[in-house]
Structures are given as C-alpha cells and as structure tokens.
Design a protein around this motif. Structure first.
Motif, PDB file in Angstrom:
ATOM      1  N   ARG A  25      -7.410 -15.620 -40.877  1.00 13.07           N
ATOM      2  CA  ARG A  25      -7.538 -16.011 -39.473  1.00 13.07           C
ATOM      3  C   ARG A  25      -6.241 -15.785 -38.712  1.00 13.07           C
ATOM      4  O   ARG A  25      -6.253 -15.353 -37.557  1.00 13.07           O
ATOM      5  N   PHE A  26      -5.115 -16.050 -39.379  1.00 17.10           N
ATOM      6  CA  PHE A  26      -3.824 -15.867 -38.719  1.00 17.10           C
ATOM      7  C   PHE A  26      -3.560 -14.383 -38.465  1.00 17.10           C
ATOM      8  O   PHE A  26      -3.118 -13.997 -37.377  1.00 17.10           O
ATOM      9  N   GLU A  27      -3.830 -13.536 -39.451  1.00 19.43           N
ATOM     10  CA  GLU A  27      -3.558 -12.112 -39.311  1.00 19.43           C
ATOM     11  C   GLU A  27      -4.513 -11.446 -38.318  1.00 19.43           C
ATOM     12  O   GLU A  27      -4.143 -10.463 -37.665  1.00 19.43           O
ATOM     13  N   ALA A  28      -5.719 -12.002 -38.159  1.00 23.62           N
ATOM     14  CA  ALA A  28      -6.640 -11.460 -37.160  1.00 23.62           C
ATOM     15  C   ALA A  28      -6.106 -11.689 -35.755  1.00 23.62           C
ATOM     16  O   ALA A  28      -6.322 -10.874 -34.854  1.00 23.62           O
ATOM     17  N   GLY A  29      -5.387 -12.785 -35.551  1.00 29.44           N
ATOM     18  CA  GLY A  29      -4.779 -13.080 -34.262  1.00 29.44           C
ATOM     19  C   GLY A  29      -5.813 -13.263 -33.169  1.00 29.44           C
ATOM     20  O   GLY A  29      -6.932 -13.722 -33.401  1.00 29.44           O
ATOM     21  N   LEU A  30      -5.442 -12.891 -31.964  1.00 36.07           N
ATOM     22  CA  LEU A  30      -6.334 -13.016 -30.819  1.00 36.07           C
ATOM     23  C   LEU A  30      -7.429 -11.953 -30.901  1.00 36.07           C
ATOM     24  O   LEU A  30      -7.145 -10.759 -30.951  1.00 36.07           O
ATOM     25  N   ILE A  31      -8.670 -12.390 -30.941  1.00 38.74           N
ATOM     26  CA  ILE A  31      -9.807 -11.478 -31.032  1.00 38.74           C
ATOM     27  C   ILE A  31     -10.417 -11.317 -29.645  1.00 38.74           C
ATOM     28  O   ILE A  31     -10.871 -12.298 -29.044  1.00 38.74           O
ATOM     29  N   LEU A  32     -10.435 -10.106 -29.142  1.00 40.47           N
ATOM     30  CA  LEU A  32     -11.026  -9.821 -27.836  1.00 40.47           C
ATOM     31  C   LEU A  32     -12.259  -8.927 -27.945  1.00 40.47           C
ATOM     32  O   LEU A  32     -12.973  -8.749 -26.962  1.00 40.47           O
ATOM     33  N   SER A  70     -10.167 -12.117 -21.434  1.00 39.92           N
ATOM     34  CA  SER A  70      -9.131 -11.093 -21.281  1.00 39.92           C
ATOM     35  C   SER A  70      -9.108 -10.521 -19.872  1.00 39.92           C
ATOM     36  O   SER A  70      -8.052 -10.095 -19.382  1.00 39.92           O
ATOM     37  N   ALA A  71     -10.273 -10.504 -19.195  1.00 41.04           N
ATOM     38  CA  ALA A  71     -10.310 -10.015 -17.822  1.00 41.04           C
ATOM     39  C   ALA A  71      -9.654 -10.995 -16.863  1.00 41.04           C
ATOM     40  O   ALA A  71      -9.116 -10.597 -15.822  1.00 41.04           O
ATOM     41  N   SER A  72      -9.677 -12.273 -17.210  1.00 38.07           N
ATOM     42  CA  SER A  72      -9.096 -13.301 -16.342  1.00 38.07           C
ATOM     43  C   SER A  72      -7.597 -13.436 -16.546  1.00 38.07           C
ATOM     44  O   SER A  72      -6.832 -13.511 -15.579  1.00 38.07           O
ATOM     45  N   LEU A  73      -7.161 -13.470 -17.812  1.00 34.13           N
ATOM     46  CA  LEU A  73      -5.746 -13.675 -18.125  1.00 34.13           C
ATOM     47  C   LEU A  73      -5.136 -12.341 -18.554  1.00 34.13           C
ATOM     48  O   LEU A  73      -5.302 -11.901 -19.692  1.00 34.13           O
ATOM     49  N   GLU A  74      -4.437 -11.719 -17.638  1.00 34.92           N
ATOM     50  CA  GLU A  74      -3.833 -10.413 -17.905  1.00 34.92           C
ATOM     51  C   GLU A  74      -2.796 -10.533 -19.012  1.00 34.92           C
ATOM     52  O   GLU A  74      -1.987 -11.455 -19.034  1.00 34.92           O
ATOM     53  N   HIS A  75      -2.832  -9.580 -19.956  1.00 36.13           N
ATOM     54  CA  HIS A  75      -1.923  -9.580 -21.123  1.00 36.13           C
ATOM     55  C   HIS A  75      -2.020 -10.911 -21.872  1.00 36.13           C
ATOM     56  O   HIS A  75      -1.008 -11.500 -22.267  1.00 36.13           O
ATOM     57  N   VAL A  76      -3.247 -11.376 -22.082  1.00 41.10           N
ATOM     58  CA  VAL A  76      -3.449 -12.686 -22.701  1.00 41.10           C
ATOM     59  C   VAL A  76      -2.891 -12.708 -24.124  1.00 41.10           C
ATOM     60  O   VAL A  76      -2.979 -11.737 -24.874  1.00 41.10           O
ATOM     61  N   GLU A  77      -2.275 -13.820 -24.454  1.00 41.82           N
ATOM     62  CA  GLU A  77      -1.754 -14.078 -25.800  1.00 41.82           C
ATOM     63  C   GLU A  77      -2.361 -15.369 -26.320  1.00 41.82           C
ATOM     64  O   GLU A  77      -2.649 -16.277 -25.546  1.00 41.82           O
ATOM     65  N   TYR A 100      -4.114 -20.253 -24.730  1.00 41.83           N
ATOM     66  CA  TYR A 100      -4.185 -18.861 -24.311  1.00 41.83           C
ATOM     67  C   TYR A 100      -3.276 -18.735 -23.091  1.00 41.83           C
ATOM     68  O   TYR A 100      -3.443 -19.459 -22.103  1.00 41.83           O
ATOM     69  N   ALA A 101      -2.327 -17.827 -23.154  1.00 40.47           N
ATOM     70  CA  ALA A 101      -1.345 -17.681 -22.077  1.00 40.47           C
ATOM     71  C   ALA A 101      -1.444 -16.293 -21.472  1.00 40.47           C
ATOM     72  O   ALA A 101      -1.636 -15.296 -22.191  1.00 40.47           O
ATOM     73  N   GLY A 102      -1.322 -16.206 -20.157  1.00 38.77           N
ATOM     74  CA  GLY A 102      -1.350 -14.917 -19.493  1.00 38.77           C
ATOM     75  C   GLY A 102      -1.141 -15.062 -18.004  1.00 38.77           C
ATOM     76  O   GLY A 102      -0.931 -16.170 -17.487  1.00 38.77           O
ATOM     77  N   LEU A 103      -1.181 -13.938 -17.313  1.00 41.48           N
ATOM     78  CA  LEU A 103      -1.102 -13.948 -15.857  1.00 41.48           C
ATOM     79  C   LEU A 103      -2.526 -14.060 -15.328  1.00 41.48           C
ATOM     80  O   LEU A 103      -3.368 -13.191 -15.571  1.00 41.48           O
ATOM     81  N   TRP A 104      -2.793 -15.099 -14.577  1.00 39.84           N
ATOM     82  CA  TRP A 104      -4.158 -15.455 -14.179  1.00 39.84           C
ATOM     83  C   TRP A 104      -4.557 -14.643 -12.948  1.00 39.84           C
ATOM     84  O   TRP A 104      -4.315 -15.036 -11.821  1.00 39.84           O
TER      85      TRP A 104
END
Length: 338
Positions: A25-32, A70-77, A100-104
């Motif tokens: 789960r950790f290595e999969a990271g953020l799944i989009l 991902s469409a809402s939070l640009e460069h989401v992490e 989840y952090a990003g530019l909204w």
C-alpha cells in the motif's frame, strides 16, 4: 500484475503478510487510476462520505472519485501520517490517515475551488482479498474544505479549526513488523477505553472514568465543525460533554474493522455510533428527536499506559443531513439570505 504484487508471501506467516500489505500500500502511493496500479478487484466497492457514498466497480472508482480528486487539486499529493495493517474477523486490512494536498483549482464534490493551496483530510480503511483490495471505506473532511474556502455555513465548533498534525513521535509509518505483544497492549487499552465509554450512566460524565485511559496532555483531532482539543479538560469541555448532552443514548454498533500495530490502533464503523438527537444543541442545531447513525473512523496512539493522541473522522455532512440540515443547500445561499 506488477512484479511486487506477484511476490505475495504465503499464508503461513502473519507478520510477513502484514508487512507485505503495508509495503504494497505504501509503495502504491497515491492512486489516481485504479486500472493502472492493478491494486483493486474489478468488483471493488468504495464506501465514501456524502455526497458521493457508494461506488461499485474499479473503473467507477477512477471516474467517480480519483479523477475528480486529481482534477480539483492540481499536482495532488498524498501525505500519510499513519499506516497500519492487521486482521479482523477473518479479513486482512490496511488503515491509514493523512491529507491530500494540492493547489485547489477546480470544484471538489460540490465545494467550489479557491485557487489557493488546500489540505483535504482523509481516513481510509481497505479490506484485502488475496493481493488486491476488495472494499474501501474512506472519509473526506469536506466541511474542512468549506472552512478553507470561507463558506462553512454553520458556526464555529468548540474546538480549534486546525490542520491536524501527524503523530508527535513521527513514527506513524513503519513498514517492518512490530511485536505482537506491543500491538496486543495497544488494542487492549483502546478496547478497555471504549468499554468505559459505553458504561456511561446517562447522567454523570465522569461515570466513564476517561482519565484512567487518557494522558492529561492528550490531543484530540476532531473533524471540521467540531475541531481540535488539547488536554483532557479541553476535550471534556469541547466535545465529550457537549456530544453526550446532544446524544445521551448513543451506542456503538456495526464495527467494520479494529486493528492495532505497535502503539497505534484504528477502528471504523459504518455507522459505528447510533443515537437519538434528543438532548442539547449540537453544532448550534436544537434537538430534532431524529435517530441518527454516524460513519466514524478513529486512529489512536498509545504512550506508555495511556492514550495520548486521537485522530477522529466523522462524515459530518451525512450526520447533519439526518438532523434535517442540508449543508450544501446552506452553503449555496447568498450571505444574508435572498
């Protein structure tokens, strides 16, 4: 299937199995895009908060949840704070929480964008079947996003509206297995505390003996609308007593998962609390007399013989809807009414 997943260990080693789950789960990271990672079953079911709720199928997960995120939070992490694995009632689970952090830059499940950086708080439980995830339960703190956009339509909570931090010990993610004895100690303390909560006599808050289980300097990181409290007395003032005042007959029910590793325990129910809104006001809302069920997730950290930190996730929009409050409708009303 990618090479990592093909190396799933046999069932003869529980510790190896849990470490494999954590690492996977950790290595999969953020799944989009759930089809590209091949981590979810084709008939995977995602149980989410209002207004999304249940999503059936791996492709629908991508279209309904992951792509809008991902469409809402640009460069989401994905910023994980805690990740643990364990078995509960014959199933294997991973549980994690963070932001989840990003530019909204785009609307998020009905909440308009600000064009500024944003932190979406989340808690997530995943039930595994073999080497893939069969079901997911996840809560997004959308009221927190409304607060970041300055459009939360209710009054401030009794706690502070803060971005909740990770564990003070900075050890919420350890991929190697810990000792079974330490995990058992954490689980036992947490379950004893929950049993004490359910021993409330209906009149005296102190009948639950919470100081027996919580450190005096405890931190309680609640959902937006309730807020963060620091120290037992602040928790008692800001959430413990007001919550029981509003829901005096509350009971725990329908737990989906409760697991522990090292000094961490995680639990969720859908709903895990059932109660009647029959007492005092809650979030400024007078008693409705309505029977409600609360989708809840908790993550606890044990410090020695006491619990020290608690990350709490509640689907507040769903709860408020059961109390006849349409948060999205209120959010869209012009200031001062029309």
């Amino acid at each position: 299937m990618n090479e990592h997943f093909s190396n799933m260990p046999g069932q003869d080693s529980d510790q190896d199995r849990m470490e494999w789950l954590r690492r996977s789960r950790f290595e999969a990271g953020l799944i989009l895009d759930s089809s590209r990672t091949n981590l979810h079953h084709l008939d995977h079911v995602w149980h989410g908060p209002q207004p999304v709720n249940d999503v059936n199928g791996r492709d629908a997960l991508t279209e309904t949840v992951l792509q809008p995120l991902s469409a809402s939070l640009e460069h989401v992490e994905e910023r994980l704070d805690i990740l643990i694995a364990g078995s509960f009632k014959g199933s294997d689970w991973t549980a994690c929480c963070g932001h989840y952090a990003g530019l909204w830059t785009g609307p998020l499940f009905g909440v308009p964008a600000t064009g500024r950086p944003a932190w979406l708080r989340f808690g997530r439980f995943e039930r595994w079947d073999g080497d893939r995830i069969k079901e997911t339960w996840e809560i997004f703190d959308l009221p927190g996003m409304m607060m970041q956009a300055d459009i939360w339509p209710l009054g401030p909570g009794l706690g502070r509206p803060l971005v909740s931090p990770g564990p003070a010990t900075r050890n919420g993610i350890v991929l190697e297995s810990g000792s079974a004895e330490e995990a058992h100690r954490t689980l036992t303390l947490t379950e004893e505390m929950i049993d004490a909560l359910l021993a409330y006599d209906g009149q005296d808050f102190e009948s639950m003996r919470m100081p027996d289980y919580w450190a005096p300097h405890m931190a309680w990181y609640g959902p937006a609308g309730i807020g963060t409290m620091r120290g037992y007395e602040d928790y008692r003032r800001g959430h413990g007593k007001p919550f029981l005042g509003a829901f005096p007959d509350r009971q725990g029910a329908l737990h989906k998962c409760r697991i522990a590793e090292r000094t961490y325990c995680a639990s969720t129910g859908w709903p895990s609390v059932q109660a009647t809104h029959s007492g005092d006001t809650f979030l400024g809302i007078p008693a409705t007399g309505n029977r409600v069920g609360m989708r809840v997730m908790d993550f606890w950290r044990r410090d020695g013989d006491l619990l020290s930190e608690n990350w709490v996730y509640i689907d507040m929009i769903d709860l408020l809807a059961q109390m006849n409050v349409d948060i999205f409708g209120l959010m869209r009303e012009p200031i001062g009414g029309s």
